[in-house]
Design a protein around this motif. Sequence first.
Motif, PDB file in Angstrom:
ATOM      1  N   ALA A 140       0.776  -1.288  -0.037  1.00 40.44           N
ATOM      2  CA  ALA A 140      -0.172  -0.011  -0.114  1.00 40.44           C
ATOM      3  C   ALA A 140       0.750   1.398   0.058  1.00 40.44           C
TER       4      ALA A 140
ATOM      5  N   ARG B 158      -6.408   1.543  -4.978  1.00 41.49           N
ATOM      6  CA  ARG B 158      -6.029   3.144  -5.249  1.00 41.49           C
ATOM      7  C   ARG B 158      -6.499   3.736  -6.540  1.00 41.49           C
TER       8      ARG B 158
ATOM      9  N   ALA C 257       1.549   6.705  -6.982  1.00 39.74           N
ATOM     10  CA  ALA C 257       0.243   7.403  -7.195  1.00 39.74           C
ATOM     11  C   ALA C 257       0.852   8.878  -7.043  1.00 39.74           C
TER      12      ALA C 257
ATOM     13  N   ASP D 126       0.824   3.978  -2.742  1.00 35.29           N
ATOM     14  CA  ASP D 126       0.726   5.494  -2.447  1.00 35.29           C
ATOM     15  C   ASP D 126       1.770   6.404  -2.974  1.00 35.29           C
TER      16      ASP D 126
END
Length: 523
Positions: free
Chosen positions: A124, A180, A131, A128
């Motif tokens: 994760a 996401r 992104a 992140d």
Amino acid sequence: MLGCAAVALVTPSAGAEVPGYQAKVDARLGSLKRGVAAGPFKSDWDSLRAGYRAPEWFRDAKLGIFIHWGVYSVPGFANEWYSRNMYVPGNTAYKHHVATYGPQSKFGYKDFIPLFKAEKFDPAAWVDLFAEAGARYVVPVAEHCDGFAMYNSDLTEWDAAQMGPKRDVLGQIATAARSRGLHFGLSSHRAEHWWWYYMGRTYDSDVKDPRYAGLYGPAAPMGLPADKPDHWPDGNQLQEWMPPSKAFLDDWTARTTELIDTYRPELIYFDWWTAAPMFQDRMRDTAAFYYNRSRGWGGQGIITYKASQMAEGSATFDMERGKTDALKLQPWQSDTSVSVHSWGYAKDDTYRTPQSLVSDLIDIVSKNGNLLLNVGPKSDGTIPDEVVTVLKGMGGWLKVNGEAIYGTRPFKFFGEGPTKSGQVRVGGQVEQSAIKGYTPADIRFTTKGNTVYALGLARPADGAVLIKTLYAGTPYLDAPIKSVELVEGGKIDWAQSPTGLKVTLPAARLADPYPYVLKIRTR
């Protein structure tokens, strides 16, 4: 030339240690056959060309993240080919290995696996960061040439779910990416495994031990000159290599269909040796199977390839560490790495700057391409600080100027200026010739609706910009220019003349090392 008799070669099935291995392979091959027969794509180039179109999400996304992470990150020496090169006498990796870990008969590549703990791996957190960098899709390597699968496989025990991290790395990245809102793809480098460990059979090493055939096998002769173990033929010479056995091709096919059915990737990247002639039928079958499966999921799967394994128009062409000097009519992709010398993590590597990568992204997008940017995490699952800095730098620029990148389409002419792009050989690696930088005369264009974006790849010292393509009366615009704005902000003066569009950039912005973006409207 070497022949099969040159070395005592034992090639047990790659998955011989797996209970019911052959039945599982046969089931996968049967599934492939039924999937192809179901249509609409058939296993011929005409059908594949007629039905294939890169989906709009891919054309809009522009930036993806490639991930080379595996057992090779444990030694972290030179590059991700360590698993092969450590068995090649005379290679720097061979010398390093013996000096650091001892002879290959006592400490082989398999012995790095227990050290590959990935104790800080947080998918994760990775996603992140990706992104934040502005990426819209993620493509981890499912299996590199070393034969260690980074996913939970029914066809081998040598995978990350059962050894090393003891986690389904690929599956966890897929889940994190999709949660996401990022698209998920994967890459397979399994084809090269046929010959990857061959040199380890030519002297006393653990590659010769049949107990480890699931990792090292087949380690087949390449059919190349014995005195040139690092000679790599070009695409027209691949037929000189020792062709893989049917058993290996079946295993490759089964592993590929397993990846497709288990992880439902929206994109698959196939590495170069699938261009060898013996893979041609398999590539057609795989493409038809994958495209048909994707249609069943409500999408269009993407295959990216970088050699000659796919017919033009049947998939999306990729250029490794290189770019085209022309606007291509069909969408394409360039893949390069934040690190200069290796795709996987390597100690003491050097790294690109975020400014240079933003410039390359602009150049690629202006020519109807996407950039797949690679990162190489450390063995503990952390991403090197140098890489984090680069990704955040790119993301900061895209937050301000991304409207000129995402969802755009090529202008009638990709740009102007003296700097050429392409591929050059540097120390055996393909490197981007544009790494040296662009000049203030290098301008690139993108469009969206009624807006044309002019992206300057370097800022002039005096702030004076002349865009020759957009002169008064230019055929590239449907109407005279009505307004020009600097997307990052700041007052500018502009005028359209017979010699071009003249713009004066704000003096306060001239020291910025990043490219600038002009938003140009004609109505």
